[in-house]
Design an enzyme around this catalytic site. Structure first.
Site, PDB file in Angstrom:
ATOM      1  N   THR A   1     -12.079   0.826  -7.927  1.00 14.77           N
ATOM      2  CA  THR A   1     -10.937  -0.070  -8.176  1.00 14.77           C
ATOM      3  C   THR A   1     -11.103  -0.780  -9.524  1.00 14.77           C
ATOM      4  O   THR A   1     -10.167  -0.851 -10.326  1.00 14.77           O
ATOM      5  CB  THR A   1     -10.782  -1.094  -7.036  1.00 14.77           C
ATOM      6  OG1 THR A   1     -10.898  -0.410  -5.789  1.00 14.77           O
ATOM      7  CG2 THR A   1      -9.444  -1.812  -7.104  1.00 14.77           C
TER       8      THR A   1
ATOM      9  N   GLN B   1       0.823  -1.217   0.000  1.00  9.37           N
ATOM     10  CA  GLN B   1       0.000   0.000   0.000  1.00  9.37           C
ATOM     11  C   GLN B   1       0.860   1.272   0.000  1.00  9.37           C
ATOM     12  O   GLN B   1       0.477   2.281  -0.588  1.00  9.37           O
ATOM     13  CB  GLN B   1      -0.917  -0.026   1.230  1.00  9.37           C
ATOM     14  CG  GLN B   1      -2.115   0.911   1.140  1.00  9.37           C
ATOM     15  CD  GLN B   1      -3.274   0.314   0.372  1.00  9.37           C
ATOM     16  OE1 GLN B   1      -3.573  -0.860   0.514  1.00  9.37           O
ATOM     17  NE2 GLN B   1      -3.922   1.118  -0.447  1.00  9.37           N
TER      18      GLN B   1
ATOM     19  N   SER C   1     -10.665   6.960  -2.570  1.00  9.58           N
ATOM     20  CA  SER C   1     -10.725   7.117  -1.109  1.00  9.58           C
ATOM     21  C   SER C   1     -10.144   8.473  -0.710  1.00  9.58           C
ATOM     22  O   SER C   1     -10.675   9.158   0.154  1.00  9.58           O
ATOM     23  CB  SER C   1      -9.914   6.018  -0.420  1.00  9.58           C
ATOM     24  OG  SER C   1     -10.701   4.859  -0.235  1.00  9.58           O
TER      25      SER C   1
ATOM     26  N   GLY D   1     -12.325  -0.260   3.088  1.00 11.97           N
ATOM     27  CA  GLY D   1     -12.671  -1.666   2.915  1.00 11.97           C
ATOM     28  C   GLY D   1     -11.573  -2.450   2.205  1.00 11.97           C
ATOM     29  O   GLY D   1     -10.613  -1.901   1.698  1.00 11.97           O
ATOM     30  N   ASP D   2     -11.736  -3.754   2.218  1.00 11.48           N
ATOM     31  CA  ASP D   2     -10.904  -4.688   1.450  1.00 11.48           C
ATOM     32  C   ASP D   2     -11.752  -5.969   1.432  1.00 11.48           C
ATOM     33  O   ASP D   2     -12.976  -5.908   1.627  1.00 11.48           O
ATOM     34  CB  ASP D   2      -9.532  -4.883   2.129  1.00 11.48           C
ATOM     35  CG  ASP D   2      -8.500  -5.540   1.195  1.00 11.48           C
ATOM     36  OD1 ASP D   2      -7.908  -4.830   0.377  1.00 11.48           O
ATOM     37  OD2 ASP D   2      -8.295  -6.769   1.280  1.00 11.48           O
TER      38      ASP D   2
ATOM     39  N   LYS E   1      -2.589  -0.924   6.712  1.00  7.48           N
ATOM     40  CA  LYS E   1      -3.588  -1.960   6.435  1.00  7.48           C
ATOM     41  C   LYS E   1      -4.013  -2.568   7.766  1.00  7.48           C
ATOM     42  O   LYS E   1      -3.250  -2.557   8.730  1.00  7.48           O
ATOM     43  CB  LYS E   1      -2.985  -3.071   5.564  1.00  7.48           C
ATOM     44  CG  LYS E   1      -4.000  -3.880   4.793  1.00  7.48           C
ATOM     45  CD  LYS E   1      -4.286  -3.231   3.461  1.00  7.48           C
ATOM     46  CE  LYS E   1      -5.345  -3.951   2.675  1.00  7.48           C
ATOM     47  NZ  LYS E   1      -5.399  -3.445   1.298  1.00  7.48           N
TER      48      LYS E   1
ATOM     49  N   ASN F   1     -16.278  -6.831  -5.196  1.00 10.20           N
ATOM     50  CA  ASN F   1     -16.393  -5.455  -5.649  1.00 10.20           C
ATOM     51  C   ASN F   1     -15.471  -5.130  -6.837  1.00 10.20           C
ATOM     52  O   ASN F   1     -15.888  -4.493  -7.805  1.00 10.20           O
ATOM     53  CB  ASN F   1     -16.036  -4.581  -4.435  1.00 10.20           C
ATOM     54  CG  ASN F   1     -16.332  -3.151  -4.661  1.00 10.20           C
ATOM     55  OD1 ASN F   1     -17.373  -2.814  -5.226  1.00 10.20           O
ATOM     56  ND2 ASN F   1     -15.422  -2.303  -4.263  1.00 10.20           N
TER      57      ASN F   1
HETATM   58  N1  GLU Z   1      -8.220  -2.037   0.060  1.00  6.41           N
HETATM   59  C1  GLU Z   1      -8.032  -1.186  -1.058  1.00  6.41           C
HETATM   60  C2  GLU Z   1      -6.624  -1.346  -1.607  1.00  6.41           C
HETATM   61  O1  GLU Z   1      -6.074  -2.427  -1.535  1.00  6.41           O
HETATM   62  C3  GLU Z   1      -8.460   0.243  -0.803  1.00  6.41           C
HETATM   63  C4  GLU Z   1      -7.747   0.977   0.279  1.00  6.41           C
HETATM   64  C5  GLU Z   1      -8.361   2.342   0.597  1.00  6.41           C
HETATM   65  O2  GLU Z   1      -9.259   2.769  -0.087  1.00  6.41           O
HETATM   66  O3  GLU Z   1      -7.878   2.939   1.562  1.00  6.41           O
HETATM   67  O4  GLU Z   1      -6.038  -0.456  -2.144  1.00  6.41           O
END
Ligand code: GLU
Length: 450
Positions: free
Chosen positions: A208, A110, A383, A164-165, A125, A240
């Protein structure tokens, strides 16, 4: 000061728990070798040594009552990895496979993904080994409240903003937000991916998947390859990311013919029925097998009917392949199948869905390959747009968010291509993304001092 190989050795003999982190770390470290050679500031400031250690790992107990009034205990985590560029930002994953090692790999990825967006967000995360599958709404609410009872101490709009994830969608974000508000009395944008009616951004659910396809279109254009229009595409997953990637493929006139869940794969030659899939997965939360009740002409391949080191989705000939399920889902064998069947472009919608072997196979065969850090950054980019809207108490139109998302994905693709060229690895989007992502974070770390 250690060199690249010493650093990798320091992490050698990956154990089960750090294997994924090792895989992600090794890829980044190998990619950035030319940058370290060309500019000694990074070694002098021990950037690598500092970057592979998270700022903090928060681990807590989550106790809650299930519907039978039994007490359940889960483990919750938040890994705040690096905030050189902005507040920690990254999703929460609720899945039985979650442990510290999985989240450490995701938080590490990330950092570079967020850096590549060019937006002011650091990397983090979190999540839990809680499994929302098969739980009642009330149980999910109870769990989310208990999880936030601990998590609220560590987050804030300028501190750390989860989202989310896997296993965490609008429902979970809503319950988490409600509990935060109750505990703190603050109506703060402490989470993104909120429902629109209380501060969410339009298009965050789509971001995404749409971003993945915008990125792929740009990549194909930059490589002088044919666009996706009219092409057969394969997609794995049915969450999603997968379903919105399928939606955008249809917008472009492509033909997405597959999707999958943990139990099996749907192959529908004429193109998958997106409305049905959305109803099955977003509303009814049922297994893909039920797809055949409406479309008996489609094929369902149960996961157990396919060899364990491969996946039925990648056995189907296609122009574009989009792994959107989970880490290491696309193996060396899958890559060989795709290459033998003439795939031209592969772009990662999930986080690190291709194994190291598969990634190298694609690169060696000069397949246009979009790595996750770049290709799936659209989610976290929107986001950040949500954070901006919350900070200004504003609301942006669908068109505005969509346009900004498209521009962001195009810029990422161009940045990656130029960086790869500058460092002598033209056409290698993996190295390009790692170098460009690393450089921005590293420069900020140097400027901010110890
Ligand atoms: N879980 C998503 C990613 O892997 C989104 C993370 C977010 O929006 O903060 O990037």
């Amino acid at each position: 000061m250690m060199n690249v190989n010493d650093l990798i050795k320091k992490f050698e003999k990956p154990t089960d728990s750090n294997q994924l982190f090792y895989q992600a770390m090794e890829e980044v470290v190998l990619s950035i070798a030319p940058l370290l050679d060309s500019d000694d500031r990074y070694k002098k400031n021990a950037i690598l040594e500092r970057l592979v250690v998270p700022d903090r790992v928060i681990k807590f107990k989550v106790e809650w009552f299930d519907d039978n009034q039994n007490i359940q205990v889960n483990t919750g985590y938040r890994i705040q990895f690096n905030n050189a560029l902005g507040p920690y930002k990254g999703g929460l994953r609720f899945h039985p496979t979650v442990n510290e090692g999985v989240l450490k790999f995701l938080a590490f990825e990330q950092i570079f993904k967020n850096s590549l967006t060019g937006l002011p967000i650091g990397g983090g995360k979190g999540g839990s080994d809680f499994d929302p599958k098969g739980k009642s709404d009330f149980e999910v609410m109870k769990f989310c409240s208990a999880f936030m009872t601990e998590l609220h101490k560590y987050i804030g709009p300028r501190v750390d903003v989860p989202a989310g994830d896997i296993g965490v969608g609008a429902r979970e974000i809503g319950y988490l937000f409600g509990e935060y508000k109750k505990i703190t009395s603050k109506y703060d944008g402490i989470l993104t991916g909120k429902p629109f009616m209380f501060g969410g951004s339009l298009m965050r659910p789509e971001a995404t998947g749409y971003g993945l396809i915008y990125f792929t279109e740009t990549m194909l254009e930059l490589e002088n390859k044919e666009p996706l229009t009219g092409k057969i595409c394969t997609v794995s997953g049915s969450g999603n990311v997968a379903l919105h990637a399928i939606e955008k493929l249809y917008h472009l006139g492509a033909i997405p013919v597959t999707c999958s869940d943990s139990k099996g794969t749907i192959y529908h030659k004429e193109g998958v029925d997106l409305d049905l899939l959305k109803d099955m997965k977003f509303n009814r939360r049922v297994s893909l097998e039920e797809y055949l009740e409406v479309h008996p002409e489609a094929t369902y391949i149960p996961a157990e009917d396919y060899p364990a080191d491969g996946h039925a989705v990648w056995d189907i000939p296609c122009y574009g392949a989009f792994p959107c399920a989970t880490q290491n889902e696309l193996t060396g064998m899958d890559a060989q199948n795709l290459i033998a069947n003439g795939v031209e472009v592969v772009a990662e919608g999930a986080n690190m869905p291709c194994t190291t072997k598969a990634t190298n196979d694609f690169l060696n065969h000069k397949i246009c390959f979009g790595p996750a850090k770049a290709a799936n950054a659209g989610g976290v980019a929107v986001s950040e747009f949500e954070m901006a809207q919350n900070a200004s108490m504003g609301k942006w139109s669908f068109e505005k968010v969509d346009q900004k998302l498209k521009t962001t994905m195009q810029q990422i693709a161009k940045r990656v291509v130029l960086t790869a060229k500058d460092y002598g690895v033209e056409g290698n989007y993996v190295d390009g993304a790692n170098i460009a992502g690393f450089k921005r974070v590293a420069d900020a770390m140097i400027a901010e001092g110890i």
